[in-house]
Design an enzyme around this catalytic site. Sequence first.
Site: not given
Ligand SMILES: *Cc1c(COP(=O)(O)O)cnc(C)c1O
Length: 399
Positions: A55, A107, A179, A204
Amino acid sequence: MSELKNNHGRFETRAIHAGQESDPQNGAVMTPVYFTSTYKQDAPAKPRQGYEYSRTTNPTRTALEQNLASLESGAWGLCFSSGLAATNALMDRLLPGDHVVAGSDLYGGTYRLFSKVFERYGIRFTYVDTHDVQAVERAIEEKTRYVYLETPTNPLLRISDIAAVAKVAHQKNKLVVVDNTFATPYLQRPLELGADIVLHSLTKYLGGHSDVVAGALIGRDFAIQKELTFFQNAVGGTPGPMDAFLVMRGVKTLALRMERHCLNAQKIAQWLTTEPLVANVIYPGLTSHPHHALAKRQMSGFGGMVSFELKGGVAAADAFASATQIFTLAESLGGVESLVEVPASMTHASIPASIRHAQGLADGLVRLSVGVEHVDDLIDDCKQALAVAQRVGAQKQRV
Ligand SMILES: *Cc1c(COP(=O)(O)O)cnc(C)c1O
């Protein structure tokens, strides 16, 4: 962990080598997947090479963390079990009464985490259009800890000026979190533009194959790293070694994939502008995009996401999304395969219609995550789906 391994060369080279070394025991070229929860100690409280419990740290995860730090021009990276777990770790640093200035079209899951979880702990949020730098500046309070933004945003692909936001935030000693999921470090590097922390949903583009859920934080300041490392271990939202391996494998081809995502998306966006059933095409690479000049300055490519509005409203959008055969109807984005979704019916359905419309999110909006298939096949697929959407519209008019 302050010294990044193999942090040499240009982006494409570091994507393949940074943080990664052949196995010291047998020379295995690929980073082994260290399926172990614990590590043999040489004496009580004397772990070998610092590894004690998975962890806390795992060598496969360390390799990925170093790799991502290198690609984002950071000094450190920390990986999490999802993008939201990464955001959660950032928020764990805050105390009741603290305040965050956040983008107004974040998001959906991030907005849910802020409004349904952290507001309960007394953390306050002000949502502003972060494209408007003065609005950001006005929203900053004494207790503001972060300016938290996405650029490009989802699904309207609005662009914020990271350097300008960082300038006003830093004048007031506030941290800027970007982000960078939609752009990826191949197209945009927020730390180089003045941001303090970069966040990724590795699920993604960085994973890139829609087969893993993971997240990351990358930054430069080691005092912040120390705090975040504490919460990463204390809260425990860490990825397993197989997840870390899958993301690392994806990242090796990030540059190649992004080139093709950008080419395909640009071609599809341009073609969509010529279709009579399409009311509006949103892609930062089109000169008609309101933030095109800023995107061109800040990013080295415009990404793989394209949104467009169909004249027939949500019925036409739903018909289009149900009729595509290569584009798969699904949420998420950033994989090699093309996906299609209708924000008003799917990802953004939980936002009340009046707020959606006020934000410019039309009911007939369709969002494409353009993959790396042959672009002519993708355009042919859209063509036949547009014909279906048109028939649905014509039928509605007759009724
Ligand atoms: C999908 C996404 C998230 C969250 O990520 P997860 O891996 O699904 O928890 C945060 N920001 C953006 C822009 C996203 O597309």
